[in-house]
Write an enzyme that holds these catalytic residues in place. Structure first.
Site, PDB file in Angstrom:
ATOM      1  N   CYS A 128      47.854  69.100  52.368  1.00  0.00           N
ATOM      2  CA  CYS A 128      46.703  68.539  54.384  1.00  0.00           C
ATOM      3  C   CYS A 128      47.457  67.261  53.873  1.00  0.00           C
ATOM      4  CB  CYS A 128      45.125  68.216  53.721  1.00  0.00           C
ATOM      5  SG  CYS A 128      45.019  67.967  51.753  1.00  0.00           S
TER       6      CYS A 128
ATOM      7  N   HIS B 224      36.011  66.442  53.856  1.00  0.00           N
ATOM      8  CA  HIS B 224      37.211  65.721  54.306  1.00  0.00           C
ATOM      9  C   HIS B 224      37.193  67.205  55.873  1.00  0.00           C
ATOM     10  CE1 HIS B 224      39.959  63.822  55.624  1.00  0.00           C
ATOM     11  NE2 HIS B 224      40.547  64.185  54.962  1.00  0.00           N
TER      12      HIS B 224
ATOM     13  N   ASP C   8      45.808  71.378  47.815  1.00  0.00           N
ATOM     14  CA  ASP C   8      44.872  69.945  47.846  1.00  0.00           C
ATOM     15  C   ASP C   8      46.062  69.314  46.945  1.00  0.00           C
ATOM     16  OD1 ASP C   8      44.356  67.050  48.527  1.00  0.00           O
ATOM     17  OD2 ASP C   8      42.515  68.604  48.318  1.00  0.00           O
TER      18      ASP C   8
ATOM     19  N   ARG D 126      46.590  65.866  62.915  1.00  0.00           N
ATOM     20  CA  ARG D 126      45.245  64.934  63.116  1.00  0.00           C
ATOM     21  C   ARG D 126      44.241  64.283  63.637  1.00  0.00           C
ATOM     22  NH1 ARG D 126      43.913  64.130  57.795  1.00  0.00           N
ATOM     23  NH2 ARG D 126      41.750  62.647  58.734  1.00  0.00           N
TER      24      ARG D 126
ATOM     25  N   GLN E 288      39.859  67.443  58.508  1.00  0.00           N
ATOM     26  CA  GLN E 288      41.659  68.001  58.163  1.00  0.00           C
ATOM     27  C   GLN E 288      41.490  68.689  58.432  1.00  0.00           C
ATOM     28  OE1 GLN E 288      43.917  66.545  56.309  1.00  0.00           O
ATOM     29  NE2 GLN E 288      44.413  68.494  56.879  1.00  0.00           N
TER      30      GLN E 288
HETATM   31  N1   CP Z   1      45.387  64.018  54.478  1.00  0.00           N
HETATM   32  C1   CP Z   1      44.665  63.068  54.472  1.00  0.00           C
HETATM   33  O1   CP Z   1      43.669  62.174  54.765  1.00  0.00           O
HETATM   34  O2   CP Z   1      45.786  62.141  54.098  1.00  0.00           O
HETATM   35  P1   CP Z   1      45.067  60.270  54.024  1.00  0.00           P
HETATM   36  O3   CP Z   1      45.107  60.297  52.974  1.00  0.00           O
HETATM   37  O4   CP Z   1      46.469  59.517  54.546  1.00  0.00           O
HETATM   38  O5   CP Z   1      45.025  60.090  55.251  1.00  0.00           O
HETATM   39  N1  NVA Z   2      40.694  65.696  47.631  1.00  0.00           N
HETATM   40  C1  NVA Z   2      42.412  64.609  48.106  1.00  0.00           C
HETATM   41  C2  NVA Z   2      42.144  65.020  49.880  1.00  0.00           C
HETATM   42  C3  NVA Z   2      43.792  63.758  50.182  1.00  0.00           C
HETATM   43  C4  NVA Z   2      43.333  63.535  51.551  1.00  0.00           C
HETATM   44  C5  NVA Z   2      41.074  63.319  47.771  1.00  0.00           C
HETATM   45  O1  NVA Z   2      39.571  63.073  47.638  1.00  0.00           O
HETATM   46  O2  NVA Z   2      42.073  62.199  47.515  1.00  0.00           O
END
Ligand code: CP
Ligand code: NVA
Length: 301
Positions: free
Chosen positions: A256, A132, A216, A284, A135
């Site tokens: 996050c 990610h 997370d 973000r 993020q």
């Molecule tokens: N942290 C994040 O990526 O949030 P969303 O899943 O809402 O985009």
């Molecule tokens: N680790 C989480 C992050 C969400 C923004 C997921 O993949 O669902």
């Protein structure tokens, strides 16, 4: 001369210089949001292809693309022929002839890589099972705004150390040279590591003297069937008062989001630290604009 084709597919192998260029752009976009006149996406249409849910990433990219002068098409992957089995490489070759860039949230990292390869347009990883990266750019922006340069600091990540967010943090630690202390239960440490990372099952070891406590969700998207098993495994891997007391004085609490109260973070700590957590969420937007600008126009003078 046209800008060479760039993608932002992950932090694996990224150079510190690239992160710094993006962060500088993000800071300028944030500081001058209403006054800024750069429109690097003027005349462009970007596609956002999402297979998983999103609030922050979706809204920050939609707003960011528009504020940079572009148009945006949000495409739920299930509404595309992709959802009926059309290969990603065919979808990519169609969109590559129609739009100027793509932001993709999906499961397999190979799908964003294949898309970038076949579409031949700037492509951004908006979350995969592996990484990610967007993020973590916003996270570092937030941490540096509040605490100064991240290099040399200790960031503690508590929870699912094998998840996408943790993995992007691992690559960021190597690029920017800070200590990333991961703490998670047996079976949930990261298979990926480097000399800047320590991994432990003991949360107190990770949290002690940390400048940042980060967490997370226990159950990432796509793993919902493991909810009960994970709830049992992760009990105790929580940011709470005891853990915050072990961290350095003035340590930040970051998440996050979305947050699940009294699982990975207590309701009380979350609400006490809501200011810094939602500053992180706001970043973000600024970070996405930095990434979009870097992809399409290179660093500013
Ligand atoms: N942290 C994040 O990526 O949030 P969303 O899943 O809402 O985009
Ligand atoms: N680790 C989480 C992050 C969400 C923004 C997921 O993949 O669902």
């Amino acid at each position: 001369m046209s800008t060479p084709l760039r993608h932002f597919l992950g932090l694996k192998g990224i150079e510190a210089k690239t992160i710094r260029e993006i962060l500088d752009l993000a800071a300028r976009y944030k500081a001058e949001r209403s006054a800024i006149s750069w429109r690097p996406l003027a005349g462009q249409t970007w596609a956002m292809i999402f297979t998983k849910s999103s609030t922050r990433t979706r809204v920050s990219f939609e707003v960011g693309i528009r504020e940079l002068g572009g148009n945006v098409l949000f495409l739920n992957a299930n509404d595309l022929q992709l959802g009926r089995g059309e290969p990603i490489k065919d979808t990519a070759r169609v969109l590559g002839r129609m739009v100027h860039g793509a932001v993709i949230r999906t499961y397999a990292q190979s799908d964003v890589e294949d898309f970038a390869h076949y579409a031949k347009i700037p492509t951004i990883n908006a979350l995969t099972d592996d990484e990610h990266p967007c993020q973590i750019v916003a996270d570092i922006q937030t941490i540096e705004e509040k605490l100064g340069p991240i290099t040399g600091k200790k960031v503690a990540f508590i929870g699912d150390c094998a998840c996408n967010v943790a993995r992007s943090w691992i690559y960021a630690a190597e690029a920017l040279r800070f200590h990333l202390a991961l703490a998670g239960p047996v079976g949930y440490l990261s298979p990926v590591t480097n000399p800047w990372v320590t991994q432990a099952h003991d949360v107190t070891e990770a949290a002690r003297d940390a400048e940042v406590l980060y967490t997370d969700v226990w159950v990432s998207m796509g793993l919902e069937a493991e909810k009960a098993k994970r709830a049992a495994a992760f009990a105790g891997y929580q940011i709470n008062h005891e853990l915050v007391a072990l961290a350095k004085k003035g340590a930040l609490v970051q998440h996050c989001l979305p947050a699940y109260r009294d699982q990975e973070i207590t309701e009380r700590i979350f609400e006490e630290r809501a200011g810094e957590i939602f500053d992180q969420a706001e970043n973000r937007l600024h970070a996405q604009k930095g990434i979009l600008h870097w992809l399409t126009d290179g660093p500013m003078g």
